[in-house]
Design a protein around this motif. Structure first.
Motif, PDB file in Angstrom:
ATOM      1  N   HIS A  49       0.856  -1.190   0.000  1.00  0.00           N
ATOM      2  CA  HIS A  49       0.000   0.000   0.000  1.00  0.00           C
ATOM      3  C   HIS A  49       0.890   1.237   0.000  1.00  0.00           C
ATOM      4  N   SER A  50       0.287   2.389  -0.366  1.00  0.00           N
ATOM      5  CA  SER A  50       1.066   3.629  -0.309  1.00  0.00           C
ATOM      6  C   SER A  50       1.224   4.106   1.133  1.00  0.00           C
ATOM      7  N   THR A  51       0.193   3.888   1.978  1.00  0.00           N
ATOM      8  CA  THR A  51       0.263   4.214   3.401  1.00  0.00           C
ATOM      9  C   THR A  51      -0.649   3.269   4.169  1.00  0.00           C
ATOM     10  N   VAL A  52      -0.325   3.065   5.434  1.00  0.00           N
ATOM     11  CA  VAL A  52      -1.196   2.343   6.368  1.00  0.00           C
ATOM     12  C   VAL A  52      -1.209   3.155   7.655  1.00  0.00           C
ATOM     13  N   LEU A  53      -2.405   3.477   8.145  1.00  0.00           N
ATOM     14  CA  LEU A  53      -2.565   4.246   9.370  1.00  0.00           C
ATOM     15  C   LEU A  53      -3.402   3.420  10.339  1.00  0.00           C
ATOM     16  N   GLU A  54      -2.830   3.080  11.489  1.00  0.00           N
ATOM     17  CA  GLU A  54      -3.526   2.314  12.520  1.00  0.00           C
ATOM     18  C   GLU A  54      -3.827   3.245  13.689  1.00  0.00           C
ATOM     19  N   ILE A  55      -5.083   3.271  14.119  1.00  0.00           N
ATOM     20  CA  ILE A  55      -5.502   4.115  15.239  1.00  0.00           C
ATOM     21  C   ILE A  55      -6.096   3.215  16.312  1.00  0.00           C
ATOM     22  N   ALA A  56      -5.541   3.307  17.516  1.00  0.00           N
ATOM     23  CA  ALA A  56      -6.037   2.549  18.660  1.00  0.00           C
ATOM     24  C   ALA A  56      -6.172   3.499  19.845  1.00  0.00           C
ATOM     25  N   ALA A  57      -6.953   3.080  20.834  1.00  0.00           N
ATOM     26  CA  ALA A  57      -7.149   3.893  22.030  1.00  0.00           C
ATOM     27  C   ALA A  57      -7.232   2.976  23.245  1.00  0.00           C
ATOM     28  N   ASN A  58      -7.136   3.571  24.422  1.00  0.00           N
ATOM     29  CA  ASN A  58      -7.191   2.805  25.658  1.00  0.00           C
ATOM     30  C   ASN A  58      -8.602   2.390  26.057  1.00  0.00           C
ATOM     31  N   VAL A  59      -9.608   2.866  25.323  1.00  0.00           N
ATOM     32  CA  VAL A  59     -11.000   2.427  25.511  1.00  0.00           C
ATOM     33  C   VAL A  59     -11.531   1.966  24.151  1.00  0.00           C
ATOM     34  N   PRO A  60     -12.481   1.020  24.131  1.00  0.00           N
ATOM     35  CA  PRO A  60     -12.973   0.501  22.852  1.00  0.00           C
ATOM     36  C   PRO A  60     -13.962   1.441  22.159  1.00  0.00           C
ATOM     37  N   ASP A  61     -14.111   1.233  20.866  1.00  0.00           N
ATOM     38  CA  ASP A  61     -15.159   1.875  20.054  1.00  0.00           C
ATOM     39  C   ASP A  61     -15.158   3.400  20.108  1.00  0.00           C
ATOM     40  N   VAL A  62     -13.981   3.987  19.961  1.00  0.00           N
ATOM     41  CA  VAL A  62     -13.851   5.438  19.912  1.00  0.00           C
ATOM     42  C   VAL A  62     -14.031   5.898  18.464  1.00  0.00           C
ATOM     43  N   ASN A  63     -14.847   6.917  18.235  1.00  0.00           N
ATOM     44  CA  ASN A  63     -15.069   7.449  16.892  1.00  0.00           C
ATOM     45  C   ASN A  63     -13.823   8.190  16.417  1.00  0.00           C
ATOM     46  N   VAL A  64     -13.400   7.888  15.178  1.00  0.00           N
ATOM     47  CA  VAL A  64     -12.180   8.457  14.602  1.00  0.00           C
ATOM     48  C   VAL A  64     -12.547   9.337  13.409  1.00  0.00           C
ATOM     49  N   PHE A  65     -11.995  10.557  13.384  1.00  0.00           N
ATOM     50  CA  PHE A  65     -12.195  11.499  12.295  1.00  0.00           C
ATOM     51  C   PHE A  65     -10.832  11.943  11.770  1.00  0.00           C
ATOM     52  N   LEU A  66     -10.705  12.050  10.460  1.00  0.00           N
ATOM     53  CA  LEU A  66      -9.532  12.652   9.833  1.00  0.00           C
ATOM     54  C   LEU A  66     -10.011  13.851   9.040  1.00  0.00           C
ATOM     55  N   ASN A  67      -9.479  15.015   9.341  1.00  0.00           N
ATOM     56  CA  ASN A  67      -9.893  16.262   8.674  1.00  0.00           C
ATOM     57  C   ASN A  67     -11.413  16.390   8.639  1.00  0.00           C
ATOM     58  N   GLU A  68     -12.039  16.136   9.792  1.00  0.00           N
ATOM     59  CA  GLU A  68     -13.486  16.283   9.987  1.00  0.00           C
ATOM     60  C   GLU A  68     -14.324  15.205   9.290  1.00  0.00           C
ATOM     61  N   THR A  69     -13.718  14.193   8.690  1.00  0.00           N
ATOM     62  CA  THR A  69     -14.456  13.122   8.013  1.00  0.00           C
ATOM     63  C   THR A  69     -14.408  11.859   8.867  1.00  0.00           C
ATOM     64  N   TYR A  70     -15.587  11.329   9.190  1.00  0.00           N
ATOM     65  CA  TYR A  70     -15.673  10.119  10.012  1.00  0.00           C
ATOM     66  C   TYR A  70     -15.044   8.946   9.272  1.00  0.00           C
ATOM     67  N   GLN A  71     -14.174   8.193   9.975  1.00  0.00           N
ATOM     68  CA  GLN A  71     -13.463   7.061   9.376  1.00  0.00           C
ATOM     69  C   GLN A  71     -13.911   5.720   9.925  1.00  0.00           C
ATOM     70  N   GLY A  72     -14.474   5.695  11.125  1.00  0.00           N
ATOM     71  CA  GLY A  72     -14.873   4.447  11.767  1.00  0.00           C
ATOM     72  C   GLY A  72     -14.532   4.500  13.240  1.00  0.00           C
ATOM     73  N   ARG A  73     -14.481   3.309  13.867  1.00  0.00           N
ATOM     74  CA  ARG A  73     -14.199   3.223  15.301  1.00  0.00           C
ATOM     75  C   ARG A  73     -12.915   2.443  15.559  1.00  0.00           C
ATOM     76  N   THR A  74     -12.299   2.756  16.688  1.00  0.00           N
ATOM     77  CA  THR A  74     -11.074   2.035  17.069  1.00  0.00           C
ATOM     78  C   THR A  74     -11.425   0.600  17.433  1.00  0.00           C
ATOM     79  N   ASN A  75     -10.505  -0.267  17.221  1.00  0.00           N
ATOM     80  CA  ASN A  75      -9.218  -0.199  16.569  1.00  0.00           C
ATOM     81  C   ASN A  75      -9.436  -0.145  15.064  1.00  0.00           C
ATOM     82  N   LEU A  76      -8.808   0.796  14.406  1.00  0.00           N
ATOM     83  CA  LEU A  76      -9.109   1.109  13.011  1.00  0.00           C
ATOM     84  C   LEU A  76      -7.824   1.131  12.198  1.00  0.00           C
ATOM     85  N   THR A  77      -7.902   0.562  10.988  1.00  0.00           N
ATOM     86  CA  THR A  77      -6.788   0.632  10.045  1.00  0.00           C
ATOM     87  C   THR A  77      -7.292   1.286   8.768  1.00  0.00           C
ATOM     88  N   ILE A  78      -6.566   2.299   8.291  1.00  0.00           N
ATOM     89  CA  ILE A  78      -6.922   3.032   7.078  1.00  0.00           C
ATOM     90  C   ILE A  78      -5.777   2.872   6.091  1.00  0.00           C
TER      91      ILE A  78
END
Length: 104
Positions: A36-65
């Motif tokens: 892939h050109s990039t892989v971005l993994e987002i995790a948090a210390n609590v489950p199911d956190v809403n993730v936004f990139l530049n104000e656009t909803y991407q999904g919930r943690t744990n999330l890979t974009i």
């Protein structure tokens, strides 16, 4: 042509000010990738956190974009009963990056 140069300079100045309004954070882990050109993994210390990139909803943690355009992004995480977290990140070409965000 001069108008377009002025418009571009204005945009860069204005957008640059917006991009660096938050603290730029470094990834917890970086690794080279090939598929892939990039892989971005987002995790948090609590489950199911809403993730936004530049104000656009991407999904919930744990999330890979996959395959984001390299560059600066505003990463925002939100969950009910937690303080929202907002940070500037830099997505680097040909790398996987893992961010772990502490929600409070």
């Amino acid at each position: 042509m001069k108008f377009f140069k002025t418009l571009i300079l204005f945009f860069l100045f204005f957008a640059g000010g917006m991009l660096f309004a938050q603290e730029t954070i470094e990834p917890e882990k970086m690794y080279e990738i090939e598929n892939h050109s990039t892989v971005l993994e987002i995790a948090a210390n609590v489950p199911d956190v809403n993730v936004f990139l530049n104000e656009t909803y991407q999904g919930r943690t744990n999330l890979t974009i996959y395959d984001l355009t390299p560059g600066f992004y505003i990463l925002r995480l939100e969950k009910k009963d937690c303080e929202p977290q907002e940070h500037t990140i830099f997505v680097k070409a040909h790398y996987g990056q893992r961010y772990f965000i502490q929600m409070r």
